[in-house]
Design an enzyme around this catalytic site. Structure first.
Site, PDB file in Angstrom:
ATOM      1  N   HIS B  64       0.864  -1.186   0.000  1.00 47.63           N
ATOM      2  CA  HIS B  64       0.000   0.000   0.000  1.00 47.63           C
ATOM      3  C   HIS B  64       0.897   1.231   0.000  1.00 47.63           C
ATOM      4  O   HIS B  64       1.550   1.507   0.989  1.00 47.63           O
ATOM      5  CB  HIS B  64      -0.924  -0.017   1.217  1.00 47.63           C
ATOM      6  N   HIS B 181      -9.014 -10.313  -2.298  1.00 44.49           N
ATOM      7  CA  HIS B 181      -8.855 -10.215  -0.847  1.00 44.49           C
ATOM      8  C   HIS B 181      -9.967 -11.098  -0.268  1.00 44.49           C
ATOM      9  O   HIS B 181     -11.133 -10.706  -0.287  1.00 44.49           O
ATOM     10  CB  HIS B 181      -9.010  -8.748  -0.456  1.00 44.49           C
ATOM     11  N   ASP B 309       2.102  -7.045   1.903  1.00 40.36           N
ATOM     12  CA  ASP B 309       0.918  -6.316   2.383  1.00 40.36           C
ATOM     13  C   ASP B 309       1.360  -5.145   3.274  1.00 40.36           C
ATOM     14  O   ASP B 309       0.723  -4.836   4.289  1.00 40.36           O
ATOM     15  CB  ASP B 309      -0.051  -7.237   3.140  1.00 40.36           C
TER      16      ASP B 309
END
Lengths: 309, 440
Positions: B64, B181, B309
């Site tokens: 991210h 996800h 992640d």
């Protein structure tokens, strides 16, 4: 044995000796409550701050009385909602408390783990957990333990049945640790929807049938049922709950003769407990309230004054 | 031109015997030969790897980077540099930004910002649905043409089975995968931890493993139905791995990744840490049994990639009591060492080639990038040099990432990257490693 603990966050790391020292000290404090002038100078010059993010008149008042009876200066810090919602972050509140020179901070918060966070950030003051979310309520466990110990003496091999909403109960979690640590066996009861999925982790047995659970019990501990659990669909109605799990005189007959009926209060009459039981001769509910003051006096004394070897 | 000497070459499949020398020219691997076999090219910068592993540039499938819209947490430049400092030559940026990456202009924005960072290659993942609202398909063909690497509504599952099925078929036409996800949201509302011992003892709302499994099984059923490629990201539960293992055996077009934190941390640490928010993540840390199952998945090839992640937050969002803090673990700069260290401490349960593939050829194949994840003459010169024996402490205050909270803070880990190269350019070198390479 000297008192070595700076904070009281939970009782899950307490040894049997810790509980025994606390019980003994509570017994001393209890006698102060019978005096005509209920005041001791033990904590003169100490500042105790009660900071309650959740309303709890009973616990806050109990801490306030305990501190005042030992001559501490007790300040009630009013707070509401989560620290984030309040604008000032909890971190900033903590630095403020530190700067004001608090010796002990009693915190009640609706979120799990807040007392740990506080203890990690505070450099000087002791932290006492007055209840954090659904996690722990160690002073309630200690007052429950004291109430039972005073009446029954040794709790070795005694059976304690805890009935109701275990899933959302900080009281049940702390009580299980405390009673187990001093040798009692603990049996939980209530509908499966109000139990944690991994119930074995609580180190207690589970018996969905309440009559079986309280069979031969020395202590029957009823938990408060909150309406929002019904609204969340965890059980169909309060009426049905009472019929299945409410403690009536008839049901209480299953427990050991003279068994103690306890409840953390405030009670829902006609839901988890019938009025006749709540007001009956086996009810220790008001004795628990008195024990709460003595336990909190003992704790403040041990944590702020300490027992010298 | 660069001349890399004395490296133990892992080419994406095999770790070659003996030491190798490589010549890199114009961003590509020009020559590979056993060490000392050829004369140094004139004018080439010599970098002596001194026996360290020389692997294809690592690829992180899932990070991210928070840009556009949440740059106080991370931005593409800090994220790209953090990736390079963690040994990654390529990082896939998730689209749950503000606005979400759901159109070609935003894909271009991410690519251009990544280029200007001059560190790890940043490949944008496009949203499956417009605005990540789970209502209508985003313009996947436009985004693919602009350079989107994969499609996902990550942070959330694709809202309905129908939409996921449609997306799989549409992406398959474009020769691309959907990254899912896996989470059945009706079972995880307000959940903070795994629905296991930690939830029982803390009273925190637990996310059951079934929430992941239901979504995994949904994905498998649709991948089977469509024949399209579904990639399941950040699997955390034993049962999910078992489902993927079965699906792969049945020939279904499924791949999956796991994270360094789910491979090394379990839910008991939440209690042990006094409910430190550093351990708060979604999916939550599971039990030690699940952790073991993930390692079995690495060993037997069920898992195709290790993805970070990486989820950075500002201190004000993370240095909070557990329930108030945001979910996410930041790890780009220590992820490789976290995994290598755990692999070493477990007594090397499988060959290092398998482990290295999970950072190289594995993710390259999920992205269908045949030019990445391997080293051979003519391939793109993305290179990660690794020092398996090197021990270093994690110090988040020295990170390129803007995140400062990580569960591994202060941990002494073995097995760090020491140099990252992208297209022949040194984009990061560990200054303390005694490796004589200078950043281009």
């Amino acid at each position: 044995m000297p008192w070595k603990r700076k904070h009281l966050i939970d009782v899950d790391d307490w040894e049997r000796e810790d509980f025994e020292l606390l019980l003994e000290q509570t017994s001393n404090m209890d006698s102060i409550l019978d005096r005509s002038i209920k005041k001791a100078p033990a904590l003169r010059g100490k500042i105790v701050v009660n900071i309650f993010y959740e309303p709890s008149t009973r616990t806050r008042t109990s801490f306030e009385i305990a501190g005042k009876l030992l001559s501490a200066d007790v300040i009630n810090w009013t707070a509401s909602g989560s620290s984030a919602a309040k604008g000032e972050s909890l971190r900033d509140t903590i630095w403020t408390l530190e700067a004001m020179g608090a010796d002990a901070v009693v915190i009640r918060h609706g979120e799990v783990g807040v007392p740990y966070y506080l203890a990690e950030k505070l450099k000087k003051a002791s932290v006492i957990n007055g209840g954090d979310g659904t996690h722990a309520h160690p002073t309630q466990a200690l007052l429950d333990l004291y109430t039972a110990w005073r009446e029954l003496g040794s709790l070795d091999g005694k059976k304690v049945a805890i009935v109701g909403d275990i899933l959302h109960s900080r009281v049940a979690r702390s009580d299980i640790y405390a009673f187990k640590a001093v040798g009692a066996e603990v049996c939980l009861s209530g509908p499966s929807t109000l139990m944690p999925t991994d119930i074995n982790s609580l180190n207690a047995t589970y018996e969905p049938n309440i009559a079986e659970a309280i069979d031969g019990a020395d202590v029957v501990y009823m938990l408060r049922i909150q309406r929002e659990r019904q609204d969340a669909g965890l059980f169909p109605s309060l009426d049905e709950y009472h019929k299945r799990y409410g403690l009536t005189d008839k049901l209480l007959g299953k427990a050991k003769k003279g068994a103690l009926v306890m409840h953390p209060g405030p009670i829902n009459r006609g839901v988890e407990i019938a009025s006749s039981v709540a007001d009956g001769p086996q009810s220790f509910i008001l004795k628990q309230v008195r024990a709460g003051v003595a336990v909190r006096m003992a704790l403040l004394y041990l944590m702020l004054g300490g027992v010298k070897e | 031109m660069k001349w890399l000497v004395n490296g133990r070459l892992f080419d994406g499949e095999l770790l070659r015997e003996g030491l190798c020398d490589l010549v890199i020219d114009k961003g590509r691997v020009a020559k590979i030969a056993p060490a000392g076999r050829f004369v140094p090219p004139e004018g080439a910068t010599r970098i002596d790897l001194d026996g360290r592993i020389l692997a294809p540039g690592f690829i992180d499938l899932h990070a991210h980077l928070r840009d556009p819209g949440q740059e106080w947490r991370e931005d593409i430049i800090s994220g790209s540099r953090a990736a390079a400092a963690g040994g990654f030559a390529t990082v896939v940026a998730m689209p749950n930004t503000d606005p979400p990456i759901d159109r070609s202009s935003l894909v271009r924005y991410v690519l251009e910002r990544g280029q200007s960072a001059g560190a790890a290659r940043v490949l944008p993942a496009g949203s499956v649905t417009k605005g990540r609202h789970g209502q209508e398909l985003a313009e996947m063909w436009f985004m693919a043409n602009e350079g989107a690497a994969i499609f996902t509504d990550d942070g959330l599952p694709v809202s309905t089975a129908h939409l996921l099925r449609t997306a799989l078929l549409y992406a398959d036409d474009l020769g691309m995968a959907i990254m899912e996800h896996p989470e059945e949201l009706s079972l995880t509302k307000d959940a903070q931890v795994n629905d296991g011992p930690c939830a029982a003892r803390s009273g925190l709302k637990g996310a059951p493993k079934a929430a992941e499994l239901i979504a995994v099984e949904r994905g498998i059923a649709l991948a089977k139905d469509t024949g399209a490629h579904l990639h399941l990201t950040h699997l955390s539960a034993k049962e999910s791995l078992e489902a993927v293992r079965r699906a792969k055996k049945d020939g279904i077009n499924i791949t999956c990744d796991v994270t360094p934190h789910h491979l090394t941390l379990d839910e008991s640490l939440i209690e042990k840490s006094g409910y430190s928010a550093a351990y708060k993540v979604n999916p939550p840390l599971r039990t030690a049994h699940d952790l073991e199952a993930l390692w079995e998945g690495l060993a037997d090839g069920t898992v195709d990639a290790i993805a970070t992640d990486h989820a950075p937050y500002h201190l004000d969002e993370k240095d909070l009591p557990f329930q108030e803090a945001a979910s996410g673990i930041a790890s780009l700069e220590c992820a490789v060492a976290v995994v290598l260290d755990a692999w070493l401490k477990r007594g090397k349960p499988f060959g290092i080639e398998r482990l290295l593939r999970l950072f190289t050829a594995g993710p390259a194949s999920v992205l269908r990038k045949s030019d990445l994840g391997r080293i051979e003459e003519g391939s793109v010169a993305d290179i990660t040099a690794l020092d398996i024996g090197r021990e270093r402490r994690v110090e988040a205050k020295r990170w390129e990432s803007k995140a400062r909270i990580t569960p591994w803070e202060g941990a002494a880990l073995c097995g760090w990257p020491v140099m990252t190269m992208r297209e022949g350019k040194v984009i990061w070198v560990d200054g303390d490693s005694r490796l004589h390479a200078e950043r281009d």
